[in-house]
Write a protein that holds these residues in place. Structure first.
Motif, PDB file in Angstrom:
ATOM      1  N   ASP A  31     -42.392 -11.088   1.218  1.00  0.00           N
ATOM      2  CA  ASP A  31     -41.371 -11.323   2.239  1.00  0.00           C
ATOM      3  C   ASP A  31     -41.893 -12.234   3.349  1.00  0.00           C
ATOM      4  O   ASP A  31     -41.140 -12.965   3.956  1.00  0.00           O
ATOM      5  CB  ASP A  31     -40.914  -9.985   2.813  1.00  0.00           C
ATOM      6  CG  ASP A  31     -39.709 -10.138   3.716  1.00  0.00           C
ATOM      7  OD1 ASP A  31     -38.830 -10.948   3.388  1.00  0.00           O
ATOM      8  OD2 ASP A  31     -39.652  -9.453   4.735  1.00  0.00           O
ATOM      9  N   GLU A  83     -34.654  -6.501  -3.157  1.00  0.00           N
ATOM     10  CA  GLU A  83     -34.628  -5.754  -1.897  1.00  0.00           C
ATOM     11  C   GLU A  83     -33.521  -4.700  -1.872  1.00  0.00           C
ATOM     12  O   GLU A  83     -33.390  -3.968  -0.895  1.00  0.00           O
ATOM     13  CB  GLU A  83     -34.437  -6.724  -0.717  1.00  0.00           C
ATOM     14  CG  GLU A  83     -35.589  -7.689  -0.541  1.00  0.00           C
ATOM     15  CD  GLU A  83     -36.862  -6.979  -0.106  1.00  0.00           C
ATOM     16  OE1 GLU A  83     -36.866  -6.373   0.975  1.00  0.00           O
ATOM     17  OE2 GLU A  83     -37.851  -7.033  -0.867  1.00  0.00           O
ATOM     18  N   ASN A 105     -37.029  -0.416   3.624  1.00  0.00           N
ATOM     19  CA  ASN A 105     -37.506  -1.760   3.910  1.00  0.00           C
ATOM     20  C   ASN A 105     -36.643  -2.358   5.024  1.00  0.00           C
ATOM     21  O   ASN A 105     -35.674  -1.752   5.454  1.00  0.00           O
ATOM     22  CB  ASN A 105     -37.496  -2.637   2.651  1.00  0.00           C
ATOM     23  CG  ASN A 105     -36.101  -2.858   2.073  1.00  0.00           C
ATOM     24  OD1 ASN A 105     -35.091  -2.536   2.676  1.00  0.00           O
ATOM     25  ND2 ASN A 105     -36.046  -3.395   0.868  1.00  0.00           N
TER      26      ASN A 105
END
Length: 104
Positions: free
Chosen positions: A3, A21, A75
């Motif tokens: 990322d 994701e 996340n």
């Protein structure tokens, strides 16, 4: 693709990252529900001239998505780093879920 170092040649490449994701099913469900409610609020706001519903639609959509990321996917939402691509990715994921291409 990390990322922190991600760079994408095109939207399809970004979308592959976006789907990674969103591997948690509950997160995807929350995205779908939030986007659907946001769409409904937006349409109702336009049709009834209740324009305050338009920003409320964005708040509702993002609230569901962020709960999905922080509590289920664990996340950070891609929208923090890639706002426009993430917005487009959410709509594509919504459509693919509606079409049965992505499991609900």
């Amino acid at each position: 693709m990390s990322d922190n170092t991600a760079s994408f040649r095109d939207f399809d490449e970004f979308y592959a990252y976006y789907l990674e994701e969103h591997s948690n099913r509950t997160n995807r469900r929350l995205h779908f529900v939030g986007t659907s409610l946001g769409l409904l609020l937006f349409v109702v706001g336009i049709v009834t001239f209740q324009l305050w519903l338009i920003p409320a639609a964005l708040v509702v959509g993002y609230a569901f998505a962020w709960v999905g990321h922080f509590f289920f996917e664990q996340n950070k939402p891609a929208t923090f780093k890639y706002p426009w691509q993430s917005y487009k990715g959410d709509w594509r994921m919504w459509w693919e879920t509606l079409a049965g291409k992505i499991p609900f």
